[in-house]
Scaffold this active site. Sequence first.
Site, PDB file in Angstrom:
ATOM      1  CD  GLU A   1      -1.462  -4.814   5.395  1.00 16.67           C
ATOM      2  OE1 GLU A   1      -1.550  -6.002   4.832  1.00 16.67           O
ATOM      3  OE2 GLU A   1      -0.232  -4.414   5.774  1.00 16.67           O
TER       4      GLU A   1
ATOM      5  CB  CYS B   1       2.316   1.973  10.831  1.00 18.42           C
ATOM      6  SG  CYS B   1       3.049   2.085   8.987  1.00 18.42           S
TER       7      CYS B   1
ATOM      8  CB  CYS C   1       8.950  -0.107  -4.144  1.00 16.62           C
ATOM      9  SG  CYS C   1       8.751   1.638  -4.182  1.00 16.62           S
TER      10      CYS C   1
END
Length: 339
Positions: free
Chosen positions: A89, A102, A113
Amino acid sequence: MDFYGWTQDEWREWVSSMQLPGFRGQQIFDAIHRQGATRFTEVKGLPKDLAEKLDADYQLCPIEEIKRQTSNDGTVKSLLRFHDGSLAECVSIPTAKRHTICVSSQVGCPVGCTFCASGKDGVTRDLTAGEIIYQVLFHHQQRPVTNIVYMGSGEPLFNYDNVLKSISILADERGLGLGRRRFTVSTSGVAEKIKQMAKDEPQVTLALSLHAPDDETRSRVVPLNKKWPIEKLMQAMDEYSQQVNRRITLEYVLLKDDNMSEMQAALLSNLAKRYKAHINLIPFNPVFDTPHKRPEQEDIDRFAEQLHELGANFTVRGQRGADIDAACGQLKDKTIKNG
Ligand code: SAH
Ligand code: SF4
């Protein structure tokens, strides 16, 4: 071939190997980076028969957008599919003055995580420099890009060479020509590479995804902490901040009942002061199945108030794209689940 990840020199070498003059390579580089060309026939100035032959032999852009979500606040999240079917993405975040992209650096993430969708199924592979660069060029067509953050899926410092190459090509004067200060690389704490960054890219901003200031919590939430516990990480950060005179950011996802105690506020504030760092508090976005809970507004206010009293420098991040699965890895996660 990783056409989008080639430097000007690599383009010149390639065209020379086909007995073409070096300036043809330059023309293609310019067209890809400045004019959004995705086929050789879109490169201005290239003879038609040559361009058609190249298009027949090579696919200049083997990347496709297969899904898009647009938020009410203008944030656009795109799911890209690469030549081998891998998915990653990228997010476009427009504000009045900036257009920030981003980018993802890996397909999935090996760190795992516990609050993050990107790391749920491990890592498939590194993205190439070209695959990283394309995420930026893709959105640049809509509006000129001003800033780039390596905060999509993947651990950028585990794909160090390609990440650095992508920065130097995007900074190239004949490409987008973005100043190095416009890049932020976010890491979950790859201590060795943090030290290396100080030498290789001292102008790029470093964001450290801390998420917990004590080893007990951090090893549970960010498994990489078992390899590089906080003290080791802080040694690397000390070295980094001795060499680099730029403000560091500490990223801190707020997880109710996990990392928001008074003691943790004090430890976090100490670490931030040690590096004159700015803390970004990011309320956990619980869109997939995790053991974590999103904090209530009163929990956030209390933690912020404690940091304020301790004199720490921080911001509570607004939820950009909250309505469109904006936390990294979520769009891909849904696509795979829903087929
Ligand atoms: N792997 C690197 C860079 C990509 S992750 C790193 O961890 O630093 C970047 C950020 O995505 C994390 O720091 C975290 O702030 C954010 N993030 C991931 N999942 C999230 C979630 N469920 N809610 C809120 N933020 C999340
Ligand atoms: Fe990987 Fe970053 Fe997600 Fe952790 S937060 S799993 S390091 S992408």
